[in-house]
Motif scaffolding. Structure first.
Motif, mmCIF file in Angstrom:
data_model
loop_
_atom_site.group_PDB
_atom_site.id
_atom_site.type_symbol
_atom_site.label_atom_id
_atom_site.label_comp_id
_atom_site.label_asym_id
_atom_site.label_seq_id
_atom_site.Cartn_x
_atom_site.Cartn_y
_atom_site.Cartn_z
ATOM 1 N N ASN A 194 0.856 -1.187 0.000
ATOM 2 C CA ASN A 194 0.000 0.000 0.000
ATOM 3 C C ASN A 194 0.892 1.236 0.000
ATOM 4 O O ASN A 194 2.081 1.152 0.311
ATOM 5 N N ALA A 195 0.308 2.388 -0.309
ATOM 6 C CA ALA A 195 1.090 3.632 -0.309
ATOM 7 C C ALA A 195 0.253 4.775 0.255
ATOM 8 O O ALA A 195 0.109 5.831 -0.355
ATOM 9 N N THR B 167 6.718 4.727 -3.469
ATOM 10 C CA THR B 167 6.999 3.287 -3.439
ATOM 11 C C THR B 167 8.322 2.927 -4.122
ATOM 12 O O THR B 167 8.613 1.743 -4.312
ATOM 13 N N GLU C 39 -3.043 -2.160 -2.595
ATOM 14 C CA GLU C 39 -3.476 -1.065 -3.457
ATOM 15 C C GLU C 39 -2.479 -0.751 -4.561
ATOM 16 O O GLU C 39 -2.852 -0.281 -5.636
ATOM 17 N N ARG C 40 -1.190 -1.030 -4.330
ATOM 18 C CA ARG C 40 -0.161 -0.782 -5.347
ATOM 19 C C ARG C 40 0.437 -2.113 -5.823
ATOM 20 O O ARG C 40 1.641 -2.222 -6.031
ATOM 21 N N TYR C 41 -0.434 -3.090 -6.020
ATOM 22 C CA TYR C 41 0.042 -4.420 -6.407
ATOM 23 C C TYR C 41 0.755 -4.401 -7.755
ATOM 24 O O TYR C 41 1.648 -5.213 -8.006
ATOM 25 N N ARG C 42 0.367 -3.486 -8.638
ATOM 26 C CA ARG C 42 1.038 -3.435 -9.938
ATOM 27 C C ARG C 42 2.511 -3.084 -9.789
ATOM 28 O O ARG C 42 3.364 -3.595 -10.513
ATOM 29 N N ASP C 43 2.824 -2.189 -8.845
ATOM 30 C CA ASP C 43 4.220 -1.777 -8.632
ATOM 31 C C ASP C 43 5.071 -2.955 -8.169
ATOM 32 O O ASP C 43 6.159 -3.203 -8.701
ATOM 33 N N LYS D 266 -5.394 -7.584 -6.202
ATOM 34 C CA LYS D 266 -5.426 -6.300 -5.496
ATOM 35 C C LYS D 266 -6.218 -6.401 -4.203
ATOM 36 O O LYS D 266 -5.797 -5.910 -3.148
#
Length: 449
Positions: A349-350, A358, A382-386, A405
């Protein structure tokens, strides 16, 4: 005590009682309510306490928990903020509990956010400041490590009679002279061997002459027996030291502090530092070595999100907080030493409490993971793509890789992972969210508010 502070404390205690007993929460909201009535109430709440402030980038929460165990073994109840709510409102909430130990002795051990040290220091009179380490962390909030240290020093300088208990292996804590008495702890577990840290390590310049520091013994990152070959700046003399490492696994460590053998039931070299800090604080407050050893060796010494092992339908799910490059690397080093195959989930998460930036995940050495021993890898949050992209660059095998996600779907996937042991690495708010789900499904008691 003024009428305003009396009303503020009464309102805070009432809200704490309700939230604690009926909502299983109350870590910061009672403090917010109290401060809204009297912003200066902490000065009254903290009177007559021997107060220890623990701060730094990594290890604050566990060092605080271990210190409390050590002190309670001799003195009885110790006031603290066990949830990790370490800003002003969380510390006010802690004082609303008004705990007293044996013979009405009042001791408070407070985990304190680095930027909140000067804020808290305006209202209390600590007997000691404990400095664990300083690494690059949440750049959007803190800036570089030198900026963060200046914030901490602003608070320390308000109390020249307080003792500073500092990690002597960290060069930054020896970089500026203070009027305070200083006690240093660190590692002296092996013979000297000339070495240097990797070029991208933070804090490698000598604070006196700006040349690159060398090491005779490096533990990790920039921690160790450092010295400057140009001007002679070097690690100070240690008053307390780890003088022998006997055994380390992902679940435990056995070591000696000044000849006293200790077993902590949590893995990672960084957690040995936390135990060493707690031992040092205990000695400062007159706890006998045998009492401290027994307290630190107690198997029930873990705190939420810090290598909690949660039984989820027969699987041993180890939940580990990660939040910055150095901490992440140490966790990766620890889990890759597991002798058995394991599954891995990483939740990113961020939010403000996590750090909005991140980019720190790119400094973690995921490439070193033994992917052949990890039959299932999952990313989420929430920032699983990163984090998914980062792991793809690290070379994670696609056939073992999934992304979700939604944390409810993450939890369902964890239940179906093929190994008994699952490591879950998560940022702060992801830890909170996952624990809340685990509580709702009956795997643990209570969540975190």
């Amino acid at each position: 005590m003024t009428l305003k502070s009396s009303l503020a404390i009464a309102a805070g205690k009432s809200s704490y009682w309700f939230l604690h007993n009926f909502m299983h929460g109350g870590t910061s909201l009672p403090g917010k309510i109290t401060l809204s009535i009297d912003p200066d109430v902490l000065q009254d709440l903290a009177k007559n306490y021997e107060i220890v402030i623990i701060t730094g980038t990594n290890g604050k929460t566990l060092t605080t928990a271990l210190t409390v165990k050590v002190l309670e073994a001799k003195y009885g109840a110790v006031l603290t903020n066990p949830s990790g709510s370490n800003m002003k409102q969380g510390i006010v909430t802690a004082f609303l509990t008004n705990k007293k130990g044996k013979n009405n002795k009042k001791i408070a051990v407070l985990e304190t956010d680095e930027a909140n040290v000067p804020i808290i220091s305006e209202y209390i009179e600590p007997v000691a400041f404990v400095l664990t380490n300083l690494f690059r962390d949440q750049m959007d909030r803190y800036g570089e490590i030198y900026t963060t240290y200046d914030k901490i020093l602003k608070g320390i300088k308000m109390h020249p009679n307080a003792t500073v208990i500092a990690n002597g292996d960290a060069p930054i804590f020896n970089s500026k002279k203070l009027p305070n008495t200083t006690i240093y702890y660190g590692f002296n577990q092996q013979a000297d061997e000339e070495q240097m840290a990797p070029a991208n390590t933070d804090g490698l310049l000598c604070p006196k002459c700006q040349q690159i520091l060398h090491f005779k013994n490096r533990i990790y990152s920039n921690l160790g027996k450092y010295y400057c070959p140009n001007c002679g700046f070097q690690r100070p003399e240690l008053q307390y030291q780890v003088d022998q490492l006997l055994e380390q696994t992902p679940q435990s460590s056995i070591f000696k502090i000044d000849g006293h053998q200790i077993t902590i039931h949590i893995g990672g070299t960084y957690n040995i530092y936390n135990a060493l800090a707690a031992y040092t604080i205990g000695s400062f407050l007159n706890v006998e070595p045998e009492t401290a050893v027994n307290a630190l060796s107690d198997p029930d010494s873990k705190v939420f999100g810090r290598q909690e092992v949660i039984n989820v339908d027969g699987k041993e799910v180890t939940l580990i907080l990660v939040k910055n490059p150095v901490g992440l690397d140490q966790v990766l080093q620890m889990i890759k030493s597991d002798q058995e195959p394991f599954s891995l989930a990483i939740l990113l998460n961020a939010n403000y409490a996590d750090g909005i930036d991140t980019s720190w995940i790119w400094d973690g050495r995921f490439e070193d993971l033994p992917f052949d021993k990890i039959p299932a890898i999952l990313t989420g949050g929430e920032r699983y793509r990163d984090i998914t992209f980062r792991l793809r660059v690290a070379g994670v095998p696609e056939e073992n890789f999934e992304q979700k996600k939604d944390l409810e779907k993450v939890l369902e996937k964890i239940k179906g992972m093929p190994t008994k042991h699952v490591y879950v690495l998560a940022t702060y708010t992801a830890v909170l969210q996952l624990r809340k789900m685990l509580a709702q499904q009956g795997y643990i008691e209570g969540g975190m508010d």
